[in-house]
Design a protein around this motif. Structure first.
Motif, mmCIF file in Angstrom:
data_model
loop_
_atom_site.group_PDB
_atom_site.id
_atom_site.type_symbol
_atom_site.label_atom_id
_atom_site.label_comp_id
_atom_site.label_asym_id
_atom_site.label_seq_id
_atom_site.Cartn_x
_atom_site.Cartn_y
_atom_site.Cartn_z
ATOM 1 N N PHE A 32 -22.694 13.315 27.432
ATOM 2 C CA PHE A 32 -21.290 13.608 27.726
ATOM 3 C C PHE A 32 -20.831 14.987 27.262
ATOM 4 N N GLY A 33 -21.749 15.785 26.717
ATOM 5 C CA GLY A 33 -21.390 17.120 26.274
ATOM 6 C C GLY A 33 -20.913 17.120 24.833
ATOM 7 N N PRO A 34 -20.709 18.314 24.268
ATOM 8 C CA PRO A 34 -20.242 18.419 22.870
ATOM 9 C C PRO A 34 -18.899 17.726 22.666
ATOM 10 N N ALA A 35 -18.665 17.261 21.456
ATOM 11 C CA ALA A 35 -17.416 16.549 21.151
ATOM 12 C C ALA A 35 -16.197 17.428 21.380
ATOM 13 N N SER A 36 -16.337 18.737 21.152
ATOM 14 C CA SER A 36 -15.195 19.640 21.317
ATOM 15 C C SER A 36 -14.756 19.791 22.764
ATOM 16 N N THR A 37 -15.673 19.485 23.700
ATOM 17 C CA THR A 37 -15.338 19.636 25.119
ATOM 18 C C THR A 37 -14.917 18.325 25.769
ATOM 19 N N ARG A 38 -15.100 17.201 25.040
ATOM 20 C CA ARG A 38 -14.725 15.914 25.622
ATOM 21 C C ARG A 38 -13.236 15.663 25.428
ATOM 22 N N LYS A 39 -12.602 15.094 26.422
ATOM 23 C CA LYS A 39 -11.172 14.826 26.362
ATOM 24 C C LYS A 39 -10.892 13.669 25.409
ATOM 25 N N GLU A 40 -9.890 13.844 24.579
ATOM 26 C CA GLU A 40 -9.480 12.779 23.680
ATOM 27 C C GLU A 40 -8.794 11.683 24.484
ATOM 28 N N GLY A 41 -9.090 10.437 24.140
ATOM 29 C CA GLY A 41 -8.471 9.328 24.856
ATOM 30 C C GLY A 41 -9.221 8.040 24.624
ATOM 31 N N VAL A 42 -8.780 7.005 25.298
ATOM 32 C CA VAL A 42 -9.371 5.680 25.127
ATOM 33 C C VAL A 42 -10.827 5.680 25.570
ATOM 34 N N ALA A 43 -11.107 6.323 26.714
ATOM 35 C CA ALA A 43 -12.464 6.316 27.252
ATOM 36 C C ALA A 43 -13.450 6.954 26.277
ATOM 37 N N ASN A 44 -13.072 8.090 25.700
ATOM 38 C CA ASN A 44 -13.942 8.768 24.741
ATOM 39 C C ASN A 44 -14.148 7.920 23.489
ATOM 40 N N SER A 45 -13.083 7.254 23.015
ATOM 41 C CA SER A 45 -13.188 6.397 21.826
ATOM 42 C C SER A 45 -14.106 5.210 22.083
ATOM 43 N N VAL A 46 -13.987 4.614 23.276
ATOM 44 C CA VAL A 46 -14.824 3.463 23.626
ATOM 45 C C VAL A 46 -16.288 3.874 23.726
ATOM 46 N N ILE A 47 -16.552 5.009 24.358
ATOM 47 C CA ILE A 47 -17.924 5.488 24.508
ATOM 48 C C ILE A 47 -18.551 5.760 23.136
ATOM 49 N N THR A 48 -17.795 6.407 22.262
ATOM 50 C CA THR A 48 -18.308 6.729 20.927
ATOM 51 C C THR A 48 -18.574 5.463 20.121
ATOM 52 N N ALA A 49 -17.640 4.522 20.161
ATOM 53 C CA ALA A 49 -17.799 3.285 19.382
ATOM 54 C C ALA A 49 -18.911 2.403 19.933
ATOM 55 N N SER A 50 -19.173 2.484 21.237
ATOM 56 C CA SER A 50 -20.203 1.633 21.827
ATOM 57 C C SER A 50 -21.605 1.982 21.339
ATOM 58 N N THR A 51 -21.780 3.183 20.797
ATOM 59 C CA THR A 51 -23.095 3.548 20.264
ATOM 60 C C THR A 51 -23.424 2.791 18.978
ATOM 61 N N ASP A 52 -22.452 2.041 18.460
ATOM 62 C CA ASP A 52 -22.712 1.237 17.257
ATOM 63 C C ASP A 52 -23.741 0.143 17.518
ATOM 64 N N ILE A 53 -24.093 -0.070 18.775
ATOM 65 C CA ILE A 53 -25.141 -1.046 19.080
ATOM 66 C C ILE A 53 -26.457 -0.621 18.426
ATOM 67 N N PHE A 54 -26.645 0.689 18.249
ATOM 68 C CA PHE A 54 -27.855 1.169 17.577
ATOM 69 C C PHE A 54 -27.849 0.787 16.099
ATOM 70 N N ASP A 55 -26.661 0.682 15.503
ATOM 71 C CA ASP A 55 -26.569 0.217 14.119
ATOM 72 C C ASP A 55 -27.064 -1.219 14.010
ATOM 73 N N LEU A 56 -26.680 -2.065 14.982
ATOM 74 C CA LEU A 56 -27.131 -3.457 14.969
ATOM 75 C C LEU A 56 -28.644 -3.546 15.096
ATOM 76 N N VAL A 57 -29.214 -2.764 16.018
ATOM 77 C CA VAL A 57 -30.665 -2.780 16.221
ATOM 78 C C VAL A 57 -31.384 -2.319 14.958
ATOM 79 N N CYS A 58 -30.888 -1.253 14.346
ATOM 80 C CA CYS A 58 -31.534 -0.732 13.140
ATOM 81 C C CYS A 58 -31.362 -1.675 11.953
ATOM 82 N N LEU A 59 -30.214 -2.338 11.858
ATOM 83 C CA LEU A 59 -30.036 -3.337 10.803
ATOM 84 C C LEU A 59 -31.076 -4.443 10.931
ATOM 85 N N LEU A 112 -33.923 -5.242 8.106
ATOM 86 C CA LEU A 112 -34.018 -6.568 7.489
ATOM 87 C C LEU A 112 -35.404 -7.176 7.644
ATOM 88 N N GLN A 113 -36.158 -6.716 8.644
ATOM 89 C CA GLN A 113 -37.519 -7.214 8.859
ATOM 90 C C GLN A 113 -38.578 -6.301 8.269
#
Length: 234
Positions: A56-83, A87-88
């Motif tokens: 999606f390009g550098p953070a400074s060039t991405r438009k602030e808004g709901v869509a950007n917040s959702v996209i950024t937060a959705s990467t937390d799925i990698f936290d679940l996988v790594c957790l 644990l194993q």
């Protein structure tokens, strides 16, 4: 301003230190393991940033808004996988409860430092906004509670015999707790909740309800494992 910064840091990061010492993790040689987990956390967050910039390009060039917040937060799925992988991992091979404490304390303490350091600094720079300072610090404490809940849920979900021990319905509850971690982060990353206190209180209520469910299932699973091992030893 420095005094308010120290107050904010104590309110937000103090529970992490208390949790680490109160659970006796220093007595089981967990400090080295926690450092390894923190390093892994930093690597994962760096990879998430690179992925977002590549797609999606550098953070400074991405438009602030709901869509950007959702996209950024959705990467937390990698936290679940790594957790799940941590644990194993062999380097945290220890009793289940101790393993969850080590991973949760290390991973989410790092998360709190990386996520709340800047908001707390901003709150400290405006000492007149006491409500915002308390909300930011309290939100960090709720994040630590969330860490214990989601780490326990991920641990139970990765156990092959959990469904046999507690039933299919319990497995669905644990899976829902793991998925809701991602959904909650996406929801609270938006401006849907404008009131800081309302947002924190809602997060706290959700974590308490999920915590009661997940921790009761963990206790039930551990009792089943102890009973199974006792039968095998006879």
């Amino acid at each position: 301003s420095a005094v308010h910064l120290v107050q904010c840091a104590a309110l937000a990061f103090g529970p992490c230190v208390v949790a680490f010492h109160a659970t006796g993790l220093t007595d089981v040689g967990a400090v080295g393991k926690c450092v390894q987990i923190v390093v892994l956390y930093v690597i994962v967050q760096f990879c998430k940033i690179l992925l977002l910039e590549a797609l999606f390009g550098p953070a400074s060039t991405r438009k602030e808004g709901v869509a950007n917040s959702v996209i950024t937060a959705s990467t937390d799925i990698f936290d679940l996988v790594c957790l799940a992988k941590v644990l194993q991992a062999r380097f945290v091979s220890m009793h289940a409860a101790t393993k969850i404490l080590v991973v949760a304390c290390a991973w989410f303490s790092a998360h709190i430092v990386f996520t709340y350091a800047h908001p707390l600094y901003q709150a400290a720079s405006h000492p007149s906004i006491i409500l915002g300072k308390l909300a930011a610090a309290f939100d960090a404490n709720v994040a630590l509670l969330q860490g214990f809940v989601v780490t326990t849920a991920v641990y139970l979900y990765t156990r092959a015999d959990f469904s046999k021990a507690c039933g299919t319905a319990a497995s669905i509850v644990v899976f829902a707790a793991c998925v809701s971690f991602l959904l909650r982060n996406i929801l609270f990353a938006t401006d849907f909740f404008n009131g800081a206190i309302d947002r924190v209180l809602l997060r706290l209520a959700i974590e308490v309800v999920l915590g009661v469910l997940v921790f009761s299932l963990f206790t039930r699973y551990e009792a089943w494992c102890d009973s199974r091992d006792e039968k095998r030893s006879r």
